[in-house]
Design an enzyme around this catalytic site. Sequence first.
Site, PDB file in Angstrom:
ATOM      1  N   GLU A  35     -22.599 -10.073 -40.764  1.00 44.26           N
ATOM      2  CA  GLU A  35     -23.131 -10.606 -42.015  1.00 44.26           C
ATOM      3  C   GLU A  35     -22.319 -10.072 -43.203  1.00 44.26           C
ATOM      4  O   GLU A  35     -21.616  -9.077 -43.068  1.00 44.26           O
ATOM      5  CB  GLU A  35     -24.603 -10.187 -42.173  1.00 44.26           C
ATOM      6  CG  GLU A  35     -25.544 -10.747 -41.105  1.00 44.26           C
ATOM      7  CD  GLU A  35     -25.801 -12.246 -41.236  1.00 44.26           C
ATOM      8  OE1 GLU A  35     -25.372 -12.856 -42.225  1.00 44.26           O
ATOM      9  OE2 GLU A  35     -26.426 -12.808 -40.319  1.00 44.26           O
ATOM     10  N   ASP A  58     -22.785 -12.654 -29.223  1.00 40.05           N
ATOM     11  CA  ASP A  58     -23.934 -11.876 -29.685  1.00 40.05           C
ATOM     12  C   ASP A  58     -25.201 -12.141 -28.871  1.00 40.05           C
ATOM     13  O   ASP A  58     -25.263 -13.089 -28.083  1.00 40.05           O
ATOM     14  CB  ASP A  58     -24.200 -12.138 -31.183  1.00 40.05           C
ATOM     15  CG  ASP A  58     -24.037 -13.620 -31.576  1.00 40.05           C
ATOM     16  OD1 ASP A  58     -24.038 -14.478 -30.677  1.00 40.05           O
ATOM     17  OD2 ASP A  58     -23.920 -13.912 -32.769  1.00 40.05           O
ATOM     18  N   HIS A  80     -21.037 -15.811 -42.269  1.00 38.21           N
ATOM     19  CA  HIS A  80     -21.071 -14.893 -41.124  1.00 38.21           C
ATOM     20  C   HIS A  80     -20.393 -15.503 -39.906  1.00 38.21           C
ATOM     21  O   HIS A  80     -20.360 -16.726 -39.733  1.00 38.21           O
ATOM     22  CB  HIS A  80     -22.496 -14.391 -40.825  1.00 38.21           C
ATOM     23  CG  HIS A  80     -23.421 -15.396 -40.228  1.00 38.21           C
ATOM     24  ND1 HIS A  80     -24.697 -15.607 -40.693  1.00 38.21           N
ATOM     25  CD2 HIS A  80     -23.285 -16.240 -39.173  1.00 38.21           C
ATOM     26  CE1 HIS A  80     -25.292 -16.525 -39.962  1.00 38.21           C
ATOM     27  NE2 HIS A  80     -24.449 -16.933 -39.026  1.00 38.21           N
ATOM     28  N   ASN A  92     -23.562 -18.328 -45.019  1.00 34.48           N
ATOM     29  CA  ASN A  92     -23.094 -17.260 -45.913  1.00 34.48           C
ATOM     30  C   ASN A  92     -21.743 -16.705 -45.454  1.00 34.48           C
ATOM     31  O   ASN A  92     -21.299 -15.663 -45.915  1.00 34.48           O
ATOM     32  CB  ASN A  92     -24.139 -16.125 -45.966  1.00 34.48           C
ATOM     33  CG  ASN A  92     -24.407 -15.534 -44.585  1.00 34.48           C
ATOM     34  OD1 ASN A  92     -23.794 -15.929 -43.600  1.00 34.48           O
ATOM     35  ND2 ASN A  92     -25.319 -14.589 -44.524  1.00 34.48           N
TER      36      ASN A  92
END
Length: 246
Positions: free
Chosen positions: A143, A67, A138, A136
Amino acid sequence: MRVYCGKDYEQASRIAANFISAQVIMKPDSVLGLATGSTPIGTYEQLIKWYEKGDLDFSAVHSINLDEYRGLTADNDQSYRYFMNTHLFDHINIDKKNTFVPDGTEPDAEKACRDYDEIIRAHGGIDLQILGLGHNGHIGFNEPDSTFCKGTHCVQLTESTISANARFFASMDEVPKEAYTMGIQSIMQAKKIMVIVSGEGKKDIVEKAFLGPITPEVPASVLQLHSDVILVGDEAALAGYHKALQ
Ligand code: F6R
């Protein structure tokens, strides 16, 4: 899934670096899928040490990163390209022409994503994908969501990510609001995947991602469907996982 536990961050990083070395030694022209973030820094440091000792040769390796922030140039010290150069590429004999990070400066998001998927396709996919794990669940910038996103796509960063990043920039206008990320399909098509986790803060999400239900609300849970995943972590991060299996 095979799980490897080091007693602390340093030992876990050495285990992870061993898997990458084995991959590069067995297949010198490997395509490595690389991650940024704090977790793989120790792994990269170890690889640099082995390279300096003459034990590793990256001259034929290609790398494809997960990313990049949209809008940041390669020389911005907050860009993931800058991170990869300073934490790994500048210190080993990889040819920078063979290292790929999504082009954060491409204003046309569709083009940036299409071009990146084409780079992955043209390389014949990824041999070994390295992943960190978000609190979380990801992976990359995928996400929690109601669906899994397949290819490279542009994501809106959450308010909490934007405000956490604000301290690194002179003004709020400069803080990136979006990022380009490889999609779940490209990650899942990697031949082998290694997830690296460290610290007590990751304990709950490790258990949820690898022992809980498979759902896009915990993106990493999809890795349970991959046939060749290695989870490398320190005792603190793996404590919940081990306890749940007892
Ligand atoms: C990095 C990335 C992120 C991180 C994740 C964990 O390229 O895509 O998904 O792997 O946020 O970050 P750390 O390692 O800082 O806990």
